[in-house]
Design an enzyme around this catalytic site. Structure first.
Site, PDB file in Angstrom:
ATOM      1  N   THR A  75       0.847  -1.199   0.000  1.00  0.00           N
ATOM      2  CA  THR A  75       0.000   0.000   0.000  1.00  0.00           C
ATOM      3  C   THR A  75       0.879   1.244   0.000  1.00  0.00           C
ATOM      4  O   THR A  75       0.703   2.145  -0.832  1.00  0.00           O
ATOM      5  CB  THR A  75      -0.930   0.004   1.228  1.00  0.00           C
ATOM      6  OG1 THR A  75      -1.782  -1.147   1.155  1.00  0.00           O
ATOM      7  CG2 THR A  75      -1.776   1.260   1.289  1.00  0.00           C
ATOM      8  N   ASN A 154      -5.456  -9.602  -7.776  1.00  0.00           N
ATOM      9  CA  ASN A 154      -5.658 -10.281  -6.497  1.00  0.00           C
ATOM     10  C   ASN A 154      -7.018 -10.942  -6.352  1.00  0.00           C
ATOM     11  O   ASN A 154      -7.206 -11.769  -5.468  1.00  0.00           O
ATOM     12  CB  ASN A 154      -5.431  -9.298  -5.343  1.00  0.00           C
ATOM     13  CG  ASN A 154      -6.213  -8.012  -5.514  1.00  0.00           C
ATOM     14  OD1 ASN A 154      -6.053  -7.306  -6.504  1.00  0.00           O
ATOM     15  ND2 ASN A 154      -7.063  -7.699  -4.566  1.00  0.00           N
ATOM     16  N   ALA A 203       5.686  -8.268   1.729  1.00  0.00           N
ATOM     17  CA  ALA A 203       6.247  -9.516   2.259  1.00  0.00           C
ATOM     18  C   ALA A 203       5.168 -10.532   2.635  1.00  0.00           C
ATOM     19  O   ALA A 203       5.343 -11.733   2.455  1.00  0.00           O
ATOM     20  CB  ALA A 203       7.120  -9.219   3.481  1.00  0.00           C
ATOM     21  N   HIS A 204       4.037 -10.065   3.154  1.00  0.00           N
ATOM     22  CA  HIS A 204       3.065 -11.026   3.704  1.00  0.00           C
ATOM     23  C   HIS A 204       2.288 -11.778   2.634  1.00  0.00           C
ATOM     24  O   HIS A 204       1.513 -12.676   2.950  1.00  0.00           O
ATOM     25  CB  HIS A 204       2.130 -10.354   4.714  1.00  0.00           C
ATOM     26  CG  HIS A 204       1.048  -9.487   4.141  1.00  0.00           C
ATOM     27  ND1 HIS A 204      -0.211  -9.962   3.880  1.00  0.00           N
ATOM     28  CD2 HIS A 204       1.032  -8.180   3.804  1.00  0.00           C
ATOM     29  CE1 HIS A 204      -0.968  -8.965   3.424  1.00  0.00           C
ATOM     30  NE2 HIS A 204      -0.229  -7.870   3.360  1.00  0.00           N
ATOM     31  N   THR A 242      13.186   4.812  11.310  1.00  0.00           N
ATOM     32  CA  THR A 242      14.110   3.769  11.745  1.00  0.00           C
ATOM     33  C   THR A 242      13.733   2.447  11.095  1.00  0.00           C
ATOM     34  O   THR A 242      12.567   2.050  11.114  1.00  0.00           O
ATOM     35  CB  THR A 242      14.052   3.628  13.281  1.00  0.00           C
ATOM     36  OG1 THR A 242      14.440   4.874  13.850  1.00  0.00           O
ATOM     37  CG2 THR A 242      14.966   2.527  13.772  1.00  0.00           C
ATOM     38  N   CYS A 326     -10.244  -6.059   1.705  1.00  0.00           N
ATOM     39  CA  CYS A 326     -10.424  -4.651   2.062  1.00  0.00           C
ATOM     40  C   CYS A 326     -11.869  -4.206   1.875  1.00  0.00           C
ATOM     41  O   CYS A 326     -12.282  -3.190   2.396  1.00  0.00           O
ATOM     42  CB  CYS A 326      -9.512  -3.777   1.212  1.00  0.00           C
ATOM     43  SG  CYS A 326      -7.844  -4.400   1.117  1.00  0.00           S
TER      44      CYS A 326
HETATM   45  C1  LIG Z   1      -2.166  -7.117  -0.697  1.00  0.00           C
HETATM   46  C2  LIG Z   1      -2.030  -6.229  -1.871  1.00  0.00           C
HETATM   47  C3  LIG Z   1      -1.671  -4.887  -1.723  1.00  0.00           C
HETATM   48  C4  LIG Z   1      -1.474  -4.255  -0.359  1.00  0.00           C
HETATM   49  O1  LIG Z   1      -0.331  -4.739   0.256  1.00  0.00           O
HETATM   50  P1  LIG Z   1      -0.069  -4.469   1.826  1.00  0.00           P
HETATM   51  O2  LIG Z   1       1.344  -4.872   2.006  1.00  0.00           O
HETATM   52  O3  LIG Z   1      -1.039  -5.329   2.555  1.00  0.00           O
HETATM   53  O4  LIG Z   1      -0.284  -3.017   2.055  1.00  0.00           O
HETATM   54  C5  LIG Z   1      -1.532  -4.118  -2.855  1.00  0.00           C
HETATM   55  N1  LIG Z   1      -1.743  -4.637  -4.073  1.00  0.00           N
HETATM   56  C6  LIG Z   1      -2.094  -5.912  -4.264  1.00  0.00           C
HETATM   57  C7  LIG Z   1      -2.294  -6.433  -5.639  1.00  0.00           C
HETATM   58  C8  LIG Z   1      -2.264  -6.744  -3.168  1.00  0.00           C
HETATM   59  O5  LIG Z   1      -2.633  -8.018  -3.355  1.00  0.00           O
END
Ligand SMILES: *Cc1c(COP(=O)(O)O)cnc(C)c1O
Length: 380
Positions: A75, A154, A203-204, A242, A326
């Protein structure tokens, strides 16, 4: 019973190796020092760990380590790419091209820029969720500053033709930004081969921790960006604050693992998807955006005559989503499905199933059986 997790597109669990790596960078006995501390060994060690992670993330996308700017996630990376470039390059034009089915982190940023005086073209995908390079060519103007398109969608798993768009832009000074949050660590990705200027990572989405990501910012030729967060001048002035060493080493380790497992992960995900679909009565569903080149980890199915909310309530054994997490607070159909021209009722009957590394073959089959049984119960 813990539900079978089929929501890998919303987030993934951190790999055990990732959590283990992170744990060594937190407590008093670990490498907790501020990586910006130059006056003691502990600070240098933390800095070394951060730079190792930077190299691991750079390698995942074929970048140079000096081209990686740490952020709090995709984001923030999307915000920095769009707003940062718009503010730093007012002389290069005030027009941006994106698509109607980008993540909200791009779309809402575009809407904000629009209020600030930029002009936005939002390309409409076809019924299969595809945006073409031809559409970009038709929207391109002399004052187009940037084209921003995601690599993997997504909600649908569709893959945008970034190589073709890049080829088209090679004759134009316009910047190319790619939101690769769903693609990195899953598809081979090379920012040099694709001639990309800016690329967002999270990363997640690839078995790293939440709350950390990166923006690839090209150095040759350099991309000018204005910082959104001001402070100590970290990250070459592009993003102060930081550095969270434990988060960064977690992302680095996740990048290393994802690269090592790229092929195996992709095969596993395809296998799980096949097993899942095998259990479903083909008369019960239709697949939205069913393209042969989709990323197989994301499957969007509409169940005509059944509301997705009802189906999900009937399936407490599964963790799935009706689309982008979201939007899950609202009852509106997904804007992505609406943009494809899917009728409202069909959009409201759609469920996103997403597969990943820690789903077992047995769970994939079992999930398919559970969905099929739930539909049998719910069918009018
Ligand atoms: C999850 C996602 C984001 C947002 O990423 P965050 O690290 O959760 O802020 C943005 N773009 C796409 C395509 C995503 O799947």
């Amino acid at each position: 019973m813990t539900p079978i997790y089929l929501d890998y597109a919303a987030t993934t669990p951190a790999a055990a190796e990732v959590a283990e790596t992170m744990a060594a960078f937190l407590t008093k006995d670990g490498c907790f020092a501020n990586p910006a501390s130059r006056s003691h060994l502990a600070g240098w060690q933390a800095e070394q760990a951060v730079e190792k992670a930077r190299r691991q993330v750079a390698e995942l996308i074929g970048a140079d380590l000096r081209e990686i700017v740490w952020t709090s996630g995709a984001t923030e990376a999307n915000n920095l790419a769009l707003i940062g470039a718009a503010r730093a390059n007012p002389d290069r034009g005030r027009h941006l091209i994106t698509s109607a089915i980008e993540h909200k982190a791009v779309l809402d940023t575009c809407t904000w820029l629009e209020k600030e005086g930029w002009e936005i073209t939002r390309l409409r995908p076809d019924a299969q969720g595809r945006v073409t390079a031809q559409q970009v060519a038709e929207a391109l103007r002399d004052d187009t500053l940037m084209v921003s398109l995601m690599l993997v969608n997504n909600e649908l798993g569709t893959v945008n033709p970034i190589a073709q768009v890049s080829e088209l832009l090679s004759k134009h000074p316009c910047l190319l930004h790619v939101d690769a949050a769903q693609a990195a660590g899953k598809l081979p990705l090379d920012v040099k081969a694709l001639d990309i200027d800016l690329l967002s990572l999270s990363a997640h989405k690839f078995y790293g921790p939440k709350g950390v990501g990166a923006l690839y910012v090209r150095r040759e030729p350099p991309v000018r960006l204005e910082a959104l967060i001001h402070g100590g001048g970290h990250e070459r002035g592009m993003r102060s604050g930081t550095l969270p060493t434990h988060q960064l080493v977690g992302m680095g380790e996740a990048a290393r693992l994802a690269q090592a497992n790229l092929q195996a992960d992709a095969e596993h995900v395809s296998h799980c998807r096949r097993l899942f679909l095998q259990e479903l009565n083909p008369g019960y569903y239709q697949q939205t955006a069913d393209n042969p080149d989709n990323w197989p980890g994301i499957l969007n199915l509409a169940f005509p005559g059944i509301e997705a909310e009802t189906l999900i309530l009937a399936l407490p054994e599964l963790a799935v989503s009706t689309g982008s997490a979201c939007n899950s607070a609202t009852v509106d159909p997904s804007y992505v499905l609406t943009a494809l021209g899917l009728p409202r009722a069909l959009a409201l009957s759609s469920v996103r199933f997403s597969f990943g590394r820690y789903l077992s073959s047995e769970q994939a089959s079992q999930a398919g059986q559970l969905v099929n049984q739930a539909i049998e119960r719910l069918k009018p």
